[in-house]
Design a protein around this motif. Structure first.
Motif, PDB file in Angstrom:
ATOM      1  N   THR A  35     -46.298  28.597   2.502  1.00 39.59           N
ATOM      2  CA  THR A  35     -47.485  27.921   3.033  1.00 39.59           C
ATOM      3  C   THR A  35     -48.732  28.301   2.226  1.00 39.59           C
ATOM      4  O   THR A  35     -49.635  27.493   2.050  1.00 39.59           O
ATOM      5  CB  THR A  35     -47.693  28.263   4.517  1.00 39.59           C
ATOM      6  OG1 THR A  35     -47.665  29.683   4.666  1.00 39.59           O
ATOM      7  CG2 THR A  35     -46.611  27.662   5.386  1.00 39.59           C
ATOM      8  N   GLY A  36     -48.754  29.531   1.694  1.00 36.76           N
ATOM      9  CA  GLY A  36     -49.899  29.955   0.900  1.00 36.76           C
ATOM     10  C   GLY A  36     -50.026  29.148  -0.374  1.00 36.76           C
ATOM     11  O   GLY A  36     -51.125  28.789  -0.807  1.00 36.76           O
ATOM     12  N   GLU A  55     -48.238  23.191   6.371  1.00 39.38           N
ATOM     13  CA  GLU A  55     -47.383  23.891   7.327  1.00 39.38           C
ATOM     14  C   GLU A  55     -45.929  23.867   6.863  1.00 39.38           C
ATOM     15  O   GLU A  55     -45.524  23.001   6.093  1.00 39.38           O
ATOM     16  CB  GLU A  55     -47.470  23.200   8.694  1.00 39.38           C
ATOM     17  CG  GLU A  55     -48.851  23.270   9.327  1.00 39.38           C
ATOM     18  CD  GLU A  55     -49.134  24.639   9.892  1.00 39.38           C
ATOM     19  OE1 GLU A  55     -48.354  25.085  10.744  1.00 39.38           O
ATOM     20  OE2 GLU A  55     -50.128  25.267   9.460  1.00 39.38           O
ATOM     21  N   SER A  87     -41.062  36.112   7.606  1.00 36.72           N
ATOM     22  CA  SER A  87     -42.475  35.725   7.567  1.00 36.72           C
ATOM     23  C   SER A  87     -43.015  35.798   6.143  1.00 36.72           C
ATOM     24  O   SER A  87     -43.893  35.034   5.764  1.00 36.72           O
ATOM     25  CB  SER A  87     -43.297  36.602   8.516  1.00 36.72           C
ATOM     26  OG  SER A  87     -43.260  37.925   8.065  1.00 36.72           O
ATOM     27  N   ALA A  88     -42.470  36.713   5.309  1.00 31.01           N
ATOM     28  CA  ALA A  88     -42.950  36.809   3.924  1.00 31.01           C
ATOM     29  C   ALA A  88     -42.649  35.508   3.177  1.00 31.01           C
ATOM     30  O   ALA A  88     -43.508  34.993   2.445  1.00 31.01           O
ATOM     31  CB  ALA A  88     -42.280  37.988   3.234  1.00 31.01           C
ATOM     32  N   THR A 108     -46.978  37.939  -2.383  1.00 26.66           N
ATOM     33  CA  THR A 108     -46.773  37.781  -0.938  1.00 26.66           C
ATOM     34  C   THR A 108     -45.354  38.183  -0.542  1.00 26.66           C
ATOM     35  O   THR A 108     -45.140  38.783   0.514  1.00 26.66           O
ATOM     36  CB  THR A 108     -46.998  36.310  -0.521  1.00 26.66           C
ATOM     37  OG1 THR A 108     -48.190  35.850  -1.139  1.00 26.66           O
ATOM     38  CG2 THR A 108     -47.098  36.172   0.987  1.00 26.66           C
ATOM     39  N   GLU A 116     -50.294  25.138   0.796  1.00 25.43           N
ATOM     40  CA  GLU A 116     -51.409  24.886   1.727  1.00 25.43           C
ATOM     41  C   GLU A 116     -51.064  23.795   2.741  1.00 25.43           C
ATOM     42  O   GLU A 116     -51.898  22.954   3.087  1.00 25.43           O
ATOM     43  CB  GLU A 116     -52.692  24.548   0.970  1.00 25.43           C
ATOM     44  CG  GLU A 116     -53.207  25.723   0.146  1.00 25.43           C
ATOM     45  CD  GLU A 116     -54.257  25.299  -0.860  1.00 25.43           C
ATOM     46  OE1 GLU A 116     -54.905  24.260  -0.634  1.00 25.43           O
ATOM     47  OE2 GLU A 116     -54.421  26.004  -1.870  1.00 25.43           O
ATOM     48  N   GLN A 156     -42.112  32.526   4.497  1.00 25.76           N
ATOM     49  CA  GLN A 156     -42.927  31.450   5.068  1.00 25.76           C
ATOM     50  C   GLN A 156     -44.364  31.527   4.562  1.00 25.76           C
ATOM     51  O   GLN A 156     -44.960  30.512   4.199  1.00 25.76           O
ATOM     52  CB  GLN A 156     -42.914  31.535   6.592  1.00 25.76           C
ATOM     53  CG  GLN A 156     -41.555  31.190   7.185  1.00 25.76           C
ATOM     54  CD  GLN A 156     -41.597  31.060   8.696  1.00 25.76           C
ATOM     55  OE1 GLN A 156     -42.656  31.188   9.305  1.00 25.76           O
ATOM     56  NE2 GLN A 156     -40.444  30.815   9.291  1.00 25.76           N
ATOM     57  N   LYS A 157     -44.905  32.758   4.514  1.00 29.77           N
ATOM     58  CA  LYS A 157     -46.288  32.914   4.045  1.00 29.77           C
ATOM     59  C   LYS A 157     -46.413  32.540   2.580  1.00 29.77           C
ATOM     60  O   LYS A 157     -47.389  31.916   2.170  1.00 29.77           O
ATOM     61  CB  LYS A 157     -46.737  34.370   4.258  1.00 29.77           C
ATOM     62  CG  LYS A 157     -47.418  34.583   5.589  1.00 29.77           C
ATOM     63  CD  LYS A 157     -48.006  35.988   5.655  1.00 29.77           C
ATOM     64  CE  LYS A 157     -48.012  36.477   7.095  1.00 29.77           C
ATOM     65  NZ  LYS A 157     -47.728  37.907   7.212  1.00 29.77           N
TER      66      LYS A 157
END
Lengths: 109, 191
Positions: B45-46, B51, B38-39, B93, B49, B41-42
Motif C-alpha cells: 500500500t505504501g 488499499e 502487515s509488513a 518496510t 498508494e 501489506q504496508k
C-alpha cells in the motif's frame, strides 16, 4: 469439457487453464525402500474407469497445486481440495458415495 | 544509459470492433510473501498508494494499483520512473519479513482494449466468463490467452487493461487485433 474450480483462488475454469499432474496421494519410496515399494512408487498407477483422484496445477492462474476427485468417464468433478493432505476429505468421499455407491480407489472408499 | 521503450512502440489498432493500444511504459513490481503479514501489506500500500485488494481483485487508480496475483503474490503498479525508489522503500518496510520485491516493468507489456465490444474480444481468446454479471470493474483475472498467459482487469465498464510477457507482446497484439477485426462482433454481451 472438464471444468475445475481451483480451491486456492476460487476461480472456475475449463481444463486448458490448468495442467494435470498425474495421480494423487502417491507415497514416495526413496533410498532404503524395498525394490517392490520403489517399483510401485515409480511405475504402478491407477487407470480407473470411473472415480479417480488427480493432482492439478492452476498453471495459467494462481500457479498453485491442488487435488481433484473426478469421474474419468463422465468428467463429473466431485470436488477439488488443497494439495496439503494425504487423503481426500470426508465431504468429498461422501459426495462420491452419493453419486457412485460402492466406489473404491486404492485404499479409499 | 539507453532509452527505455515499450515492446511495440505504442502500436494501436483503431479500425476494429474494439480499440487496442499498447500502453506506454508502466512500472510493475512483483511482491511475493505472506499477504496476511502487515509488513507485506504496508509495503504494497505504501508503494501503490491504494488499499489492498481482495482475492481475485485489482485496486487501480490511473497508473498506480495493486493486483492480487495469487495467495502469495501481488503485482504493484506505479509510474515507471518511480520503480527503483519504490523498491527501496518497500525493502525497508519489509525489513526481516520473508518476502521479495522485484522490478518486472521491462519483463511485461501492457495493453488497453476499449469499446462496447471489448468484452467480446477477450472472450474470444480466454476461457473466462466475461458476461456483465460475472466480470466487472475491480475484478482481476490471470488466465490463458490463446497460447500464452495473460492477466487483465477492467478500468471502467468498457475498458480492459491487460498485461503479458514482453517477449509475447507482438503475438498478443496480433491476437487482439484479429479478434477485434471489423465485422467480427458476436454481440453476446450487449445489453
Amino acid at each position: 469439457m472438464l471444468t475445475l474450480t481451483c480451491p486456492v483462488c476460487g476461480v472456475t475454469a475449463e481444463e486448458t487453464e490448468f495442467h494435470g499432474g498425474g495421480e494423487a496421494h502417491l507415497k514416495r519410496f526413496g533410498p532404503g525402500a524395498t525394490d517392490d515399494d520403489l517399483e510401485g512408487y515409480l511405475f504402478m498407477r491407477e487407470n480407473p474407469r470411473g472415480v479417480h483422484f488427480e493432482r492439478w496445477r492452476h498453471a495459467y492462474g494462481c500457479g498453485k497445486w491442488f487435488h481433484a476427485a473426478r469421474c474419468t468417464t463422465t468428467l463429473q468433478v466431485f470436488g477439488t481440495y488443497p494439495a496439503q493432505t494425504f487423503e481426500p476429505p470426508k465431504e468429498i468421499c461422501d459426495k462420491i458415495s452419493e453419486a457412485r455407491p460402492g466406489w473404491s480407489w486404492r485404499a479409499f472408499k | 544509459m539507453s532509452e527505455p521503450i515499450t515492446a511495440l512502440a505504442g502500436a494501436a489498432s483503431e479500425t476494429g470492433i474494439a480499440r487496442i493500444m499498447e500502453l506506454s511504459l508502466q512500472g510493475m513490481i512483483t511482491l511475493r510473501g505472506d499477504l496476511a503479514s502487515s509488513a507485506v501489506q504496508k509495503a504494497a500500500t505504501g508503494a501503490a498508494e491504494v488499499e489492498m485488494p481482495g482475492t481475485n481483485q485489482a485496486n487501480c487508480v490511473e497508473d498506480r494499483g495493486i493486483c492480487w496475483m495469487s495467495p502469495d503474490e501481488l503485482l504493484i503498479l506505479c509510474p515507471y520512473d518511480m520503480v527503483a525508489a519504490n523498491i527501496d522503500k518497500m525493502t525497508e518496510t519489509l525489513g526481516n519479513a520473508h518476502a521479495l520485491a522485484v522490478n518486472v516493468s521491462d519483463a511485461r507489456a501492457a495493453f488497453r482494449i476499449t469499446g462496447t465490444q471489448a468484452r467480446e474480444v477477450l472472450a474470444k481468446l480466454c476461457p473466462v466468463d466475461l458476461s456483465l454479471e460475472n466480470f466487472a470493474p475491480g475484478m482481476f483475472r490471470r488466465t490463458r490467452m490463446a497460447q500464452v498467459p495473460a492477466a487483465f482487469w477492467m478500468t471502467d465498464a468498457e475498458s480492459f487493461q491487460l498485461v503479458c510477457f514482453r517477449s509475447q507482446a507482438r503475438y498478443v497484439f496480433d491476437l487482439l487485433s484479429i479478434a477485434a477485426q471489423p465485422g467480427s462482433g458476436v454481440n453476446a454481451y450487449l445489453t
